[in-house]
Design an enzyme around this catalytic site. Sequence first.
Site, mmCIF file in Angstrom:
data_model
loop_
_atom_site.group_PDB
_atom_site.id
_atom_site.type_symbol
_atom_site.label_atom_id
_atom_site.label_comp_id
_atom_site.label_asym_id
_atom_site.label_seq_id
_atom_site.Cartn_x
_atom_site.Cartn_y
_atom_site.Cartn_z
ATOM 1 N N ASP A 103 -1.335 1.536 -3.585
ATOM 2 C CA ASP A 103 -1.848 2.375 -4.663
ATOM 3 C C ASP A 103 -1.796 1.642 -6.001
ATOM 4 O OD1 ASP A 103 -2.815 4.999 -5.565
ATOM 5 O OD2 ASP A 103 -0.895 5.136 -6.623
ATOM 6 N N ASP A 135 19.256 -1.092 -3.054
ATOM 7 C CA ASP A 135 19.212 -1.035 -4.517
ATOM 8 C C ASP A 135 20.526 -1.586 -5.050
ATOM 9 O OD1 ASP A 135 19.146 -0.383 -7.262
ATOM 10 O OD2 ASP A 135 17.732 1.253 -6.859
ATOM 11 N N HIS A 169 -4.295 3.826 -7.913
ATOM 12 C CA HIS A 169 -3.124 4.218 -8.708
ATOM 13 C C HIS A 169 -3.124 5.734 -8.941
ATOM 14 C CE1 HIS A 169 -0.018 2.440 -11.705
ATOM 15 N NE2 HIS A 169 0.370 3.636 -11.303
ATOM 16 N N ILE A 170 -3.203 6.456 -7.839
ATOM 17 C CA ILE A 170 -3.385 7.906 -7.880
ATOM 18 C C ILE A 170 -2.242 8.662 -7.216
ATOM 19 C CG2 ILE A 170 -4.623 8.137 -5.676
ATOM 20 C CD1 ILE A 170 -5.808 9.707 -8.990
ATOM 21 N N ALA A 171 -1.251 7.954 -6.685
ATOM 22 C CA ALA A 171 -0.200 8.620 -5.922
ATOM 23 C C ALA A 171 0.504 9.707 -6.715
ATOM 24 C CB ALA A 171 0.826 7.590 -5.430
ATOM 25 N N GLY A 172 0.725 9.469 -7.990
ATOM 26 C CA GLY A 172 1.436 10.454 -8.808
ATOM 27 C C GLY A 172 0.539 11.469 -9.477
ATOM 28 N N ALA A 222 4.505 1.899 -6.258
ATOM 29 C CA ALA A 222 5.385 1.673 -7.407
ATOM 30 C C ALA A 222 4.644 0.901 -8.495
ATOM 31 C CB ALA A 222 6.647 0.957 -6.964
ATOM 32 N N ARG A 223 4.604 -0.426 -8.358
ATOM 33 C CA ARG A 223 3.927 -1.268 -9.330
ATOM 34 C C ARG A 223 3.325 -2.478 -8.638
ATOM 35 N NH1 ARG A 223 3.642 2.397 -11.923
ATOM 36 N NH2 ARG A 223 4.199 2.816 -14.093
ATOM 37 N N GLU A 234 -5.202 -4.322 -12.485
ATOM 38 C CA GLU A 234 -5.621 -2.919 -12.602
ATOM 39 C C GLU A 234 -6.376 -2.722 -13.909
ATOM 40 O OE1 GLU A 234 -2.852 0.217 -11.890
ATOM 41 O OE2 GLU A 234 -1.904 -0.786 -10.201
ATOM 42 N N ILE A 238 12.611 9.129 -7.409
ATOM 43 C CA ILE A 238 11.501 9.358 -6.481
ATOM 44 C C ILE A 238 11.892 8.938 -5.076
ATOM 45 C CG2 ILE A 238 9.141 8.708 -5.893
ATOM 46 C CD1 ILE A 238 8.528 8.546 -8.861
#
Length: 309
Positions: free
Chosen positions: A255, A171, A281-284, A230-231, A260, A152
Amino acid sequence: MTDIVITEFMDDAAVAALKARYSVHHDPDLFGKPDELAQLVADVAALIVRNQTQVRGALLAGAKNLKVVGRLGVGLDNIDMEACSARGIQVFPATGANSLSVVEYVIGTAMTLLRGAYFANAAMLAGEFPKTKLIGREIADKRMGLVGFGAIARDAARHARALGMTVAAYDPYVPAGDAWQGIEKLELDALLSTSDVISIHLPLTPETRGLIGEAAFAKMKPDAILINAARGGIMDEAALVAALKGGRLGGAALDVFEQEPLRVDGAKIFAGTPNLILTPHIAGNTVESNGRVSGLVAERVMAALEGWA
């Protein structure tokens, strides 16, 4: 007997495809009914979930005949992967199917926060015309800093470059070479201190929990924009609020959250925080990605069940 239990929302066409071949119980709110869920999964071969269903502990132990778990998304922190592996339970995430939706969320919220003009409703409705106060910034020529450089993040990099941004990423698990696709590789501190837009793209692990905390915010530019799709748990929410209220950060979009769903008690910390966008939590999740994700998971679950037959 029920073959497949679906505990959260799934595209109707994919559910219909499953029902054409198997006995399916679909309740989009089943994740919030623990006793009913435990009874339903006791004998099923397949379970399909999103991120609110915890496939672990007593629920997983009680699913004696479980062979397959379909994950309507890509994160696996709500599934006990070690226990599934030990029992030979196959887990199928929808890798890649919702990438575009997440990327568009990241780019769209970055542009919104940089421009700043879209927070003018209250002033406009009060009869004000705050034109000079809302002169924002363009996204072109800004640096996008990606914390994590998986699939992503790489899609986000391509979109950012198309808009005229420069891109850097952190990373430690990506090897040097072609994998970086021409993106500048930086250590985390350097990325945080030089990026105009910082977007988090990491899984939640013991190593990443709390990674973006008070010390990280102190390194960011005071007008930087932070996006976490992400999380929850990767970022210290209290430290974020303090940075925004203290004028030490230009804006943020969240998000995902430590708690949650985000209930009233968990939401109190964000009250009165400026330049903050909160989404559930709607980005995806878009109409298009829901179709892709659901279709892919349905296909993989059915193929796995056929293999077990």
